[in-house]
Write a protein that holds these residues in place. Sequence first.
Motif, PDB file in Angstrom:
ATOM      1  N   PRO A  32     -11.032  -4.618  13.680  1.00 61.47           N
ATOM      2  CA  PRO A  32     -11.025  -6.031  14.097  1.00 61.47           C
ATOM      3  C   PRO A  32     -12.422  -6.658  14.008  1.00 61.47           C
ATOM      4  N   GLY A  33     -12.515  -7.787  13.311  1.00 63.29           N
ATOM      5  CA  GLY A  33     -13.781  -8.528  13.223  1.00 63.29           C
ATOM      6  C   GLY A  33     -14.840  -7.868  12.360  1.00 63.29           C
ATOM      7  N   LYS A  34     -14.457  -6.842  11.572  1.00 63.08           N
ATOM      8  CA  LYS A  34     -15.453  -6.129  10.745  1.00 63.08           C
ATOM      9  C   LYS A  34     -15.002  -6.158   9.281  1.00 63.08           C
ATOM     10  N   PRO A  35     -15.249  -7.261   8.574  1.00 64.48           N
ATOM     11  CA  PRO A  35     -14.819  -7.358   7.173  1.00 64.48           C
ATOM     12  C   PRO A  35     -15.622  -6.420   6.267  1.00 64.48           C
ATOM     13  N   LEU A  36     -15.168  -6.278   5.031  1.00 62.93           N
ATOM     14  CA  LEU A  36     -15.899  -5.470   4.046  1.00 62.93           C
ATOM     15  C   LEU A  36     -17.322  -5.978   3.971  1.00 62.93           C
ATOM     16  N   ASN A  37     -18.272  -5.055   3.975  1.00 56.25           N
ATOM     17  CA  ASN A  37     -19.674  -5.471   4.025  1.00 56.25           C
ATOM     18  C   ASN A  37     -20.518  -4.538   3.171  1.00 56.25           C
ATOM     19  N   ASN A  38     -20.316  -4.650   1.845  1.00 59.64           N
ATOM     20  CA  ASN A  38     -21.172  -3.900   0.918  1.00 59.64           C
ATOM     21  C   ASN A  38     -21.172  -4.637  -0.413  1.00 59.64           C
ATOM     22  N   ASN A  39     -21.991  -4.216  -1.333  1.00 62.00           N
ATOM     23  CA  ASN A  39     -22.140  -4.928  -2.607  1.00 62.00           C
ATOM     24  C   ASN A  39     -21.261  -4.374  -3.721  1.00 62.00           C
ATOM     25  N   TYR A  40     -20.275  -3.560  -3.353  1.00 60.70           N
ATOM     26  CA  TYR A  40     -19.459  -2.891  -4.372  1.00 60.70           C
ATOM     27  C   TYR A  40     -17.965  -3.052  -4.108  1.00 60.70           C
ATOM     28  N   THR A  41     -17.579  -4.111  -3.389  1.00 59.42           N
ATOM     29  CA  THR A  41     -16.184  -4.237  -2.952  1.00 59.42           C
ATOM     30  C   THR A  41     -15.202  -4.398  -4.114  1.00 59.42           C
TER      31      THR A  41
ATOM     32  N   THR B  31     -19.938   2.927   3.833  1.00 60.36           N
ATOM     33  CA  THR B  31     -19.790   1.857   4.816  1.00 60.36           C
ATOM     34  C   THR B  31     -18.479   1.934   5.619  1.00 60.36           C
ATOM     35  N   SER B  32     -17.518   2.686   5.159  1.00 61.68           N
ATOM     36  CA  SER B  32     -16.295   3.040   5.916  1.00 61.68           C
ATOM     37  C   SER B  32     -15.602   1.862   6.607  1.00 61.68           C
ATOM     38  N   GLU B  33     -15.404   0.761   5.887  1.00 59.85           N
ATOM     39  CA  GLU B  33     -14.776  -0.397   6.540  1.00 59.85           C
ATOM     40  C   GLU B  33     -13.256  -0.294   6.640  1.00 59.85           C
ATOM     41  N   LEU B  34     -12.608   0.534   5.798  1.00 60.81           N
ATOM     42  CA  LEU B  34     -11.134   0.588   5.818  1.00 60.81           C
ATOM     43  C   LEU B  34     -10.650   1.889   6.460  1.00 60.81           C
TER      44      LEU B  34
ATOM     45  N   CYS C  70       0.828  -1.213   0.000  1.00 63.38           N
ATOM     46  CA  CYS C  70       0.000   0.000   0.000  1.00 63.38           C
ATOM     47  C   CYS C  70       0.861   1.262   0.000  1.00 63.38           C
ATOM     48  N   ILE C  71       0.491   2.249  -0.808  1.00 64.63           N
ATOM     49  CA  ILE C  71       1.229   3.525  -0.818  1.00 64.63           C
ATOM     50  C   ILE C  71       0.437   4.617  -0.083  1.00 64.63           C
ATOM     51  N   LEU C  72      -0.589   4.228   0.655  1.00 68.47           N
ATOM     52  CA  LEU C  72      -1.340   5.144   1.536  1.00 68.47           C
ATOM     53  C   LEU C  72      -1.997   6.304   0.770  1.00 68.47           C
ATOM     54  N   CYS C  73      -2.525   5.996  -0.393  1.00 72.83           N
ATOM     55  CA  CYS C  73      -3.138   7.061  -1.201  1.00 72.83           C
ATOM     56  C   CYS C  73      -4.536   7.414  -0.711  1.00 72.83           C
ATOM     57  N   SER C  74      -5.167   6.510   0.040  1.00 77.50           N
ATOM     58  CA  SER C  74      -6.500   6.695   0.639  1.00 77.50           C
ATOM     59  C   SER C  74      -7.668   6.636  -0.333  1.00 77.50           C
ATOM     60  N   ARG C  75      -7.417   6.233  -1.573  1.00 73.25           N
ATOM     61  CA  ARG C  75      -8.544   6.100  -2.510  1.00 73.25           C
ATOM     62  C   ARG C  75      -9.592   5.127  -1.958  1.00 73.25           C
ATOM     63  N   CYS C  76      -9.125   3.988  -1.408  1.00 75.09           N
ATOM     64  CA  CYS C  76     -10.062   2.961  -0.926  1.00 75.09           C
ATOM     65  C   CYS C  76     -10.893   3.498   0.239  1.00 75.09           C
ATOM     66  N   ILE C  77     -10.251   4.250   1.124  1.00 76.06           N
ATOM     67  CA  ILE C  77     -10.965   4.814   2.287  1.00 76.06           C
ATOM     68  C   ILE C  77     -12.032   5.790   1.802  1.00 76.06           C
ATOM     69  N   ARG C  78     -11.644   6.639   0.845  1.00 73.65           N
ATOM     70  CA  ARG C  78     -12.610   7.625   0.343  1.00 73.65           C
ATOM     71  C   ARG C  78     -13.752   6.944  -0.397  1.00 73.65           C
ATOM     72  N   PHE C  79     -13.460   5.863  -1.143  1.00 74.13           N
ATOM     73  CA  PHE C  79     -14.544   5.150  -1.842  1.00 74.13           C
ATOM     74  C   PHE C  79     -15.564   4.624  -0.830  1.00 74.13           C
ATOM     75  N   LEU C  80     -15.055   4.024   0.249  1.00 77.46           N
ATOM     76  CA  LEU C  80     -15.974   3.429   1.241  1.00 77.46           C
ATOM     77  C   LEU C  80     -16.675   4.508   2.079  1.00 77.46           C
ATOM     78  N   ASP C  81     -16.063   5.669   2.217  1.00 78.65           N
ATOM     79  CA  ASP C  81     -16.732   6.773   2.927  1.00 78.65           C
ATOM     80  C   ASP C  81     -17.752   7.470   2.030  1.00 78.65           C
ATOM     81  N   GLU C  82     -17.353   7.694   0.776  1.00 76.32           N
ATOM     82  CA  GLU C  82     -18.141   8.610  -0.066  1.00 76.32           C
ATOM     83  C   GLU C  82     -19.095   7.905  -1.015  1.00 76.32           C
ATOM     84  N   VAL C  83     -18.792   6.682  -1.418  1.00 79.13           N
ATOM     85  CA  VAL C  83     -19.654   6.005  -2.408  1.00 79.13           C
ATOM     86  C   VAL C  83     -20.571   4.995  -1.726  1.00 79.13           C
ATOM     87  N   THR C  84     -20.002   4.064  -0.977  1.00 80.01           N
ATOM     88  CA  THR C  84     -20.877   3.073  -0.326  1.00 80.01           C
ATOM     89  C   THR C  84     -21.339   3.558   1.053  1.00 80.01           C
TER      90      THR C  84
END
Length: 526
Positions: free
Chosen positions: A182-191, A164-167, A148-162
Amino acid sequence: MPTFTINGISLDVPEGMTVLQAAETAGIEIPHYCYHPKLSIAGNCRMCLVEVEKFPKLQIACNTFVTDGMVVKSNTEKVRQAVTGVLEFLLINHPIDCPICDQAGECGLQIYYMKYGLHRSRFAFEDKVHKKKVQDIGGQIILDAERCILCSRCIRFLDEVTGTSELEFFQRGDHSEISIFPGKPLNNNYTGNLADICPVGALTSKDFRFKCRVWMLRGAKSICPGCANGCNVEAHFKEDILYRLQPRRNDKVNQTWMCDPGRLEYRKANEGRLLTPAVREQGGLKAEAWEAALSAVSFRLWETVEKSGSDSVAVIASPAFSNEELYLTRKLADEVLRTPNLGFSPRTSGDGFSDDFLIKADKNPNTRGAQLLGISGEKFEDIVRKISDGEVKALLVFGNEIADFPEEKTGELLAGVPFVVQIGTNEGSVFRAAHAILPSASFVERGGTFTTHEGRVQRFWMGFPPRGNARSGIEIITGLANRLGAGWKFAGEASVFRAIAQSEAPFSGMSYESLGESGQIAGGKG
Ligand code: SF4
Ligand code: SF4
Ligand code: FES
């Protein structure tokens, strides 16, 4: 409209554009990792540095907005050195994984290293900080944290699109690490989109990884056949095997995203395929040449009409077929078989799940197209009743299942029809009950158009010729019609679409050229 200059080229650009976006319109690449056109600006990777006249320091192009008279340079030695330095910094703790990384071939680090890096590492291999590898974090995703290069694209996708903020990022400094809670895997239909937007090999697709090196794949522009939303996709294949679907940008339909179930639709093009015409004899299926199969089917249809009248023939159309194929299906029923028994089989697949983003309950890509072409869904109930009453002596079924009927119900229903023909792609409940099988091409093996739930007519293109001995629906329907005396002269999907545009009001004035890549609303513009 501000006028600005980049690398000596003067441009008029719309108000509110960033330097990075404006440079793209001029065909000038500014390297970037954290910027994504459909996510908020983070400005944290620092790869997009440029020189802006009158600014003492280099600026990030992704968060610098164009102003009138601005002069920008992205091709100077100062910029080159800065970008090379940022890249070296991002690679300091990156593992030497390229030979075993499934991102190889489409990795942002590899691509930019060759263009802007080519430096020798000044960091000792044994000093690299190691993080967790190959973690199943749920959904369709495997995480390799040390890539990971810590670009935060994945975090923003889960905050802004789904939403669900799992990452999230955990720890500090060079121990910073992307992870789920911990114990909270990805939980949306757009992973699956996470693997697309991660610019490196940190988030890869559980389904696709290690199946095929990406440089061996070819692509075709296509439409997801998984539901009525009609997400635009790129279908990636090698020879006649389809390996994956990835979203293709269409801001009017799916932006740059697609859902997880849709992403797996590619499997149906590979598995359980019907690949050769066949007729059932004494309980077993016997492969036939196309000529013999089409002649045998058309003869039985003609014989049934002669003996029992047109009303004894029925056609169940499929909203999984293209507009072109549905138009010919209607012509076959109306003008050649002259039967009033034509309806399409509705299908929701399971629970008919939908959400308020992309996923629609209607799991067909072309229900709206069937309706606009005058094929009725209500008529289907009537046909089922006639079959149950023993009135139907010959039945053409397009598709692999009938509505959402379970296997036994389809078997019982079709057992009462003396002659059932399937025109479909896959084995299923219709296949097991049919007396003749005419195998049709999957969505990536033919071209045509689908109409989305909102009436957008969109093209999909052929990636490779039909597998085995399958044929496009157009060839099959035309083959049957002409053996029954129709004299049709359609040569491929373009000629059928021209006929649709001439005779069907909702499609009036459309052409493949006017549809382009983003489609057009039937009966209107846009
Ligand atoms: S996992 Fe990928 S998308 Fe997420 S922050 Fe790291 S590099 Fe960026
Ligand atoms: S929302 Fe529908 S069309 Fe879009 S990817 Fe999912 S199944 Fe396919
Ligand atoms: S793309 Fe501009 S800082 Fe990352």
